[in-house]
Design an enzyme around this catalytic site. Structure first.
Site, PDB file in Angstrom:
ATOM      1  N   SER A 118      -1.510   2.642   0.854  1.00 29.98           N
ATOM      2  CA  SER A 118      -0.988   3.481  -0.234  1.00 29.98           C
ATOM      3  C   SER A 118      -1.934   3.492  -1.421  1.00 29.98           C
ATOM      4  O   SER A 118      -2.638   2.498  -1.672  1.00 29.98           O
ATOM      5  CB  SER A 118       0.363   2.908  -0.664  1.00 29.98           C
ATOM      6  OG  SER A 118       0.804   3.518  -1.854  1.00 29.98           O
ATOM      7  N   TYR A 142       5.450  -3.570  -4.074  1.00 30.31           N
ATOM      8  CA  TYR A 142       5.175  -2.705  -2.912  1.00 30.31           C
ATOM      9  C   TYR A 142       3.669  -2.516  -2.721  1.00 30.31           C
ATOM     10  O   TYR A 142       3.122  -2.740  -1.633  1.00 30.31           O
ATOM     11  CB  TYR A 142       5.872  -1.353  -3.105  1.00 30.31           C
ATOM     12  CG  TYR A 142       5.371  -0.277  -2.182  1.00 30.31           C
ATOM     13  CD1 TYR A 142       5.650  -0.325  -0.817  1.00 30.31           C
ATOM     14  CD2 TYR A 142       4.597   0.782  -2.658  1.00 30.31           C
ATOM     15  CE1 TYR A 142       5.170   0.650   0.030  1.00 30.31           C
ATOM     16  CE2 TYR A 142       4.115   1.760  -1.815  1.00 30.31           C
ATOM     17  CZ  TYR A 142       4.397   1.692  -0.475  1.00 30.31           C
ATOM     18  OH  TYR A 142       3.913   2.657   0.376  1.00 30.31           O
ATOM     19  N   LYS A 146       0.792  -3.896   0.335  1.00 29.42           N
ATOM     20  CA  LYS A 146      -0.189  -3.075   1.068  1.00 29.42           C
ATOM     21  C   LYS A 146      -1.588  -3.653   0.874  1.00 29.42           C
ATOM     22  O   LYS A 146      -2.396  -3.692   1.810  1.00 29.42           O
ATOM     23  CB  LYS A 146      -0.117  -1.626   0.588  1.00 29.42           C
ATOM     24  CG  LYS A 146       1.212  -0.936   0.878  1.00 29.42           C
ATOM     25  CD  LYS A 146       1.388  -0.658   2.351  1.00 29.42           C
ATOM     26  CE  LYS A 146       2.685   0.057   2.663  1.00 29.42           C
ATOM     27  NZ  LYS A 146       2.871   0.340   4.082  1.00 29.42           N
TER      28      LYS A 146
END
Ligand code: UFG
Length: 333
Positions: A118, A142, A146
């Protein structure tokens, strides 16, 4: 014989579009999904393993029944806001599930992985457009998960020869052109489907999360990329790895930024419905502008966006929203 490809999260939004692209290109994808957020019908006729990446047994059943040439790994928690409230869920599940998957791949001699990363790995960039040399400084759990998984992949390559392509998406949007699959999250937090909900109901007010950003109209700028273009990039990344290509991380975006107000205006144009607005407080962790420099993906994968004009994104999303999505919501689960 077609090569079998394991697609984790293949019943989800981007996973299901990629599953279809793989079938069209002559691969034999196998969907692995726990259906916690995905939909069984999204996987179509592909072999389906209902399983949990946290359970080695579920992975073992899938790997024992098939011979995977490579894995495309989508399955992940992916809500920025939720990751602030529940960091344990994100660090625990996203990272341990990736480790479980890598372990299962190791047991079965599978060493190629396309990873769904991402632009959230970058955090708040010093400037846009941003290329892959932009420092990775995620501002939410989040994005941090990643980034850590990308790091884990580099270490697995050094130790076990696993080659991988990490695809750092910007804002995935739009729906399949035939209107049969598209975006449906519960709850829905993303801008375009939220606006389409208002258009469909002809009721409600678009909430604009902050209009005091240092951008031309004061609202956040994002790079929206059509899900069909993302699916094509996954296919190209897989072919790159199968042809012996090196591991890499690539931005996937259109290279054009649109403000929240521009998106609201596009939704009104496409749907023909006026969308009233209200300005709310900024959402925590929202960078003012995120725009991809995706030239590296063009060079490495011979890929470019074909469907990512804002008009085409909103048109396909609206078609799905009015038709396919309604059918899915009214169907028994
Ligand atoms: N927004 C609004 N009102 C809404 C919803 C969103 O103003 O009702 C704004 C957001 O503040 C943001 C923009 O619209 O500026 C886009 O928001 P989305 O929630 O649609 O998408 P994000 O940019 O927050 O999220 C995307 C990906 C994430 C990724 C993140 C990186 O969906 O997976 O970019 O910042 F982590």
């Amino acid at each position: 014989m077609s090569q079998e490809i394991l697609v984790t999260g293949g019943a989800g939004y981007i996973g299901s579009h990629t599953l279809r692209a793989l079938v069209s290109a002559g691969f034999a994808p196998v969907c692995f999904d726990d259906l916690s957020t995905g939909f069984r019908s999204f996987a179509g006729a592909a072999p389906f393993c209902r399983g949990d990446l946290a359970a080695q047994r579920d992975l073992e059943l899938a790997f024992a029944a098939h011979t995977f040439a490579a894995v495309v790994h989508f399955a992940s928690h992916a809500l920025v806001e939720e990751s602030y409230r529940n960091p344990h869920k994100y660090y625990h599940d996203n990272i341990l599930n990736a480790l479980n998957l890598l372990q299962a791949m190791g047991r079965h001699g599978c060493r190629l992985l396309v990873f769904s990363s991402s632009c959230a790995t970058y955090g708040i960039p010093p400037a846009v457009p941003m290329d892959e040399s932009t420092p990775l400084r995620p501002v939410n759990p989040y994005g941090a998960t990643k980034m850590f998984i990308e790091r884990i992949l580099a270490d697995y390559e050094a130790a076990h020869g696993v080659r991988s392509v990490s695809l750092r998406y910007f804002n995935a949007a739009g729906a399949a052109h035939d209107g049969t699959i598209g975006e449906l999250h519960r709850p829905e937090t993303h801008l375009i489907p939220r606006l389409l909900d208002i258009a469909l109901a002809q009721d409600g007010v678009a909430e604009i999360y902050g209009d005091d950003y240092p951008t031309a109209d004061g609202t956040c700028i994002r790079d929206y990329i059509h899900v069909a273009d993302l699916a094509a990039a996954h296919l190209a990344a897989l072919e790159h790895l199968l042809a012996g290509g090196q591991s890499t991380a690539l931005n996937l975006g259109s290279g054009r930024g649109h403000s929240v107000r521009e998106v609201v205006a596009q939704v009104a144009r496409t749907t023909g419905i006026r969308i009233p607005e209200v300005v709310k407080a900024r959402r925590s962790g929202d960078p003012p502008a995120l725009v991809a420099d995706a030239r590296k993906a063009g060079l490495v994968l011979s890929w470019r966006t074909r469907h990512s004009s804002l008009a085409e994104i909103v048109e396909t999303a609206w078609n799905w929203h009015r038709n396919g999505r309604q059918d899915l919501q009214s169907a028994p689960s």
